[in-house]
Scaffold this active site. Structure first.
Site, PDB file in Angstrom:
ATOM      1  N   CYS A 177       0.801  -1.224   0.000  1.00 31.90           N
ATOM      2  CA  CYS A 177       0.000   0.000   0.000  1.00 31.90           C
ATOM      3  C   CYS A 177       0.837   1.280   0.000  1.00 31.90           C
ATOM      4  O   CYS A 177       0.385   2.306  -0.489  1.00 31.90           O
ATOM      5  CB  CYS A 177      -1.008  -0.008   1.141  1.00 31.90           C
ATOM      6  SG  CYS A 177      -0.356  -0.585   2.703  1.00 31.90           S
ATOM      7  N   CYS A 183      -3.322  -2.736  -1.248  1.00 34.95           N
ATOM      8  CA  CYS A 183      -2.246  -3.603  -0.760  1.00 34.95           C
ATOM      9  C   CYS A 183      -1.764  -4.629  -1.785  1.00 34.95           C
ATOM     10  O   CYS A 183      -1.165  -5.648  -1.420  1.00 34.95           O
ATOM     11  CB  CYS A 183      -2.681  -4.275   0.544  1.00 34.95           C
ATOM     12  SG  CYS A 183      -3.003  -3.077   1.863  1.00 34.95           S
ATOM     13  N   LYS A 218      -6.156  -9.220  11.086  1.00 33.71           N
ATOM     14  CA  LYS A 218      -6.084  -7.764  10.909  1.00 33.71           C
ATOM     15  C   LYS A 218      -7.456  -7.289  10.447  1.00 33.71           C
ATOM     16  O   LYS A 218      -7.955  -7.717   9.409  1.00 33.71           O
ATOM     17  CB  LYS A 218      -5.013  -7.413   9.888  1.00 33.71           C
ATOM     18  CG  LYS A 218      -4.917  -5.920   9.605  1.00 33.71           C
ATOM     19  CD  LYS A 218      -3.739  -5.619   8.699  1.00 33.71           C
ATOM     20  CE  LYS A 218      -3.677  -4.145   8.356  1.00 33.71           C
ATOM     21  NZ  LYS A 218      -2.548  -3.842   7.456  1.00 33.71           N
ATOM     22  N   ARG A 270      -2.109   6.144   8.100  1.00 28.01           N
ATOM     23  CA  ARG A 270      -2.173   6.382   6.653  1.00 28.01           C
ATOM     24  C   ARG A 270      -1.664   7.778   6.303  1.00 28.01           C
ATOM     25  O   ARG A 270      -1.180   7.990   5.190  1.00 28.01           O
ATOM     26  CB  ARG A 270      -3.588   6.115   6.139  1.00 28.01           C
ATOM     27  CG  ARG A 270      -3.903   4.619   6.236  1.00 28.01           C
ATOM     28  CD  ARG A 270      -5.313   4.265   5.813  1.00 28.01           C
ATOM     29  NE  ARG A 270      -5.579   2.848   6.129  1.00 28.01           N
ATOM     30  CZ  ARG A 270      -6.753   2.254   5.996  1.00 28.01           C
ATOM     31  NH1 ARG A 270      -7.789   2.960   5.555  1.00 28.01           N
ATOM     32  NH2 ARG A 270      -6.901   0.986   6.299  1.00 28.01           N
ATOM     33  N   LYS A 323      -4.601  -7.258  15.317  1.00 26.41           N
ATOM     34  CA  LYS A 323      -4.482  -5.831  15.059  1.00 26.41           C
ATOM     35  C   LYS A 323      -5.828  -5.260  14.638  1.00 26.41           C
ATOM     36  O   LYS A 323      -6.462  -5.847  13.767  1.00 26.41           O
ATOM     37  CB  LYS A 323      -3.455  -5.635  13.938  1.00 26.41           C
ATOM     38  CG  LYS A 323      -3.267  -4.196  13.518  1.00 26.41           C
ATOM     39  CD  LYS A 323      -2.338  -4.152  12.353  1.00 26.41           C
ATOM     40  CE  LYS A 323      -2.335  -2.728  11.828  1.00 26.41           C
ATOM     41  NZ  LYS A 323      -1.597  -2.593  10.616  1.00 26.41           N
ATOM     42  N   SER A 336      -2.028   3.216  15.407  1.00 27.41           N
ATOM     43  CA  SER A 336      -1.889   4.663  15.378  1.00 27.41           C
ATOM     44  C   SER A 336      -3.067   5.408  16.007  1.00 27.41           C
ATOM     45  O   SER A 336      -2.876   6.386  16.733  1.00 27.41           O
ATOM     46  CB  SER A 336      -1.687   5.126  13.938  1.00 27.41           C
ATOM     47  OG  SER A 336      -2.763   4.689  13.117  1.00 27.41           O
TER      48      SER A 336
HETATM   49  C1  PBG Z   1      -0.490  -1.546   5.807  1.00 26.94           C
HETATM   50  C2  PBG Z   1      -0.502  -1.331   7.277  1.00 26.94           C
HETATM   51  C3  PBG Z   1      -1.398  -0.544   8.009  1.00 26.94           C
HETATM   52  C4  PBG Z   1      -0.960  -0.540   9.338  1.00 26.94           C
HETATM   53  C5  PBG Z   1       0.185  -1.348   9.379  1.00 26.94           C
HETATM   54  N1  PBG Z   1       0.440  -1.850   8.090  1.00 26.94           N
HETATM   55  C6  PBG Z   1      -2.545   0.296   7.608  1.00 26.94           C
HETATM   56  C7  PBG Z   1      -3.607  -0.178   6.759  1.00 26.94           C
HETATM   57  O1  PBG Z   1      -3.942  -1.367   6.698  1.00 26.94           O
HETATM   58  O2  PBG Z   1      -4.168   0.706   6.106  1.00 26.94           O
HETATM   59  C8  PBG Z   1      -1.609   0.216  10.448  1.00 26.94           C
HETATM   60  C9  PBG Z   1      -0.758   0.560  11.601  1.00 26.94           C
HETATM   61  C10 PBG Z   1      -1.295   1.621  12.494  1.00 26.94           C
HETATM   62  O3  PBG Z   1      -2.416   2.131  12.329  1.00 26.94           O
HETATM   63  O4  PBG Z   1      -0.545   1.992  13.411  1.00 26.94           O
HETATM   64  N2  PBG Z   1      -0.845  -2.798   5.342  1.00 26.94           N
HETATM   65 ZN    ZN Z   2      -1.048  -2.726   2.934  1.00 27.73          ZN
END
Ligand code: PBG
Ligand code: ZN
Length: 335
Positions: A128, A136, A205, A215, A258, A284
């Site tokens: 991504c 992704c 996830k 992001r 996650k 985040s």
């Molecule tokens: C990308 C990815 C993401 C996060 C870690 N790897 C974001 C998403 O899926 O858009 C999020 C981490 C965070 O929010 O701290 N594949």
């Molecule tokens: Zn990704």
């Protein structure tokens, strides 16, 4: 643990065990330590860049020439591990830059392994940050809708992982939620001679609004649509167990849940069901909420963070990926 009146209870007066601070120390069940922590870093193209992320106060986009000082702090505080994300200069439809041996993450790994050989370097493997559309993996049109092409993504994930391993990554962490990604990466690593490199799979996830600030940091927001055709529905706990079972069957060595806060039941179920090492990603948005409330003086940041992370341990996490890692390491040191 089972309780029954006939087996008796330890005491009918639980407060006895809370009456003395040393006694409380003795009976404490969980202990958060610096060894539990993994610190995420955003490596950004360009030079002399250390730009604070607006929605993540205290976190920075760092260019390669500013990475060493940040990692030095991590190492000095005794934090065992970092998780690397790269933000490249050029993006394209397939995210081809992600697998270049001189790519941003590959260079970052080399630099860290050279300057801090004892640090465990984990690399996030996804597309991504590298695709011009922010999804992704490469896209395909199906039934009038664009979606990530699962099977076209798999060999690319293997390539990206091998290039990370070649640069010296200690652990490969695929985060894209493609079906079969762990198997594809395992075969790719093995064929390239990296049988010893473990995979930390983002196994459960969820498609979460808590990724918003990330992001901004990784400039990886999808340019259209969302990630709900590959990330999980937040309502599904049983399905999370099936996802974990698949990733383990495909060869995952470590699994991740996650986000963390809203999914602690999933952490506990994964731990109880599989008994494997579990990572929780304190994402985040979770970080941003605490920082925002703390900045307003509404909460005690130190106590809230330590309580939250201790809660992750109680839920069954073995390792915690968190932007609070530096603060936590300092607080634990001075505790
Ligand atoms: C990308 C990815 C993401 C996060 C870690 N790897 C974001 C998403 O899926 O858009 C999020 C981490 C965070 O929010 O701290 N594949
Ligand atoms: Zn990704």
């Amino acid at each position: 643990m089972t309780f029954s009146p006939s087996s008796g209870y330890p005491t009918h007066r639980p407060r006895r065990l809370r009456s003395h601070p040393k006694l409380r120390d003795l009976v404490r069940e969980e202990r958060l330590t610096v060894d539990d922590l993994i610190y995420p870093l955003f490596v950004y193209h360009g030079k002399n860049l250390r730009r604070e992320i607006a929605s993540m106060p205290g976190q920075f986009q760092l260019s390669l020439d500013r990475l060493g000082e940040a990692v030095g702090e991590v190492a000095e505080l005794g934090i065992p591990s970092v998780l690397l994300f790269g933000i490249p200069e050029h993006k394209d439809a397939t995210g081809s830059g992600a697998s270049h041996d001189s790519g941003i993450v590959q260079e970052a790994v080399r630099l860290i392994k050279k300057q801090f050989p004892d640090l465990l370097v984990i690399t996030d493997v996804c597309f991504c940050e590298y695709t011009d559309h922010g999804h992704c993996g490469p896209l395909v049109e199906r039934g009038g809708r664009l979606d990530v092409d699962n099977d076209a993504t798999l060999p690319l994930l293997a390539q990206q992982s091998v290039s990370h391993a070649r640069a010296g990554a200690d652990v490969i962490a695929p985060s894209g939620m493609m079906d079969g990604m762990v198997q594809a990466i395992r075969s790719g690593l093995d064929a390239a001679g990296f049988t010893h490199v473990p995979i930390l799979a983002y196994a459960a996830k969820f498609a979460s609004a808590y990724y918003g600030p990330f992001r901004d940091a990784a400039e990886s927001a999808p340019s259209f649509g969302d990630r709900r055709t590959y990330q999980m529905d937040p309502a599904n706990g049983d399905e999370a167990l099936r996802e974990v079972a698949l990733d383990l069957a495909e060869g995952a060595d470590l699994v991740m849940v996650k986000p963390a806060l809203a999914y602690m039941d999933v952490v506990r179920r994964v731990k109880d069901t599989f008994g494997v090492p579990v990572a929780a990603y304190n994402v985040s948005g979770e970080y941003a909420m605490i920082k925002a409330a703390a900045a307003k003086g509404w909460i005690d940041e130190r106590r809230i963070v330590l309580e939250t992370l201790t809660g992750f341990k109680r839920a069954g996490t073995d390792m915690i990926i968190t932007y609070h890692a530096l603060d936590v390491a300092r607080w634990l040191r001075n505790a």
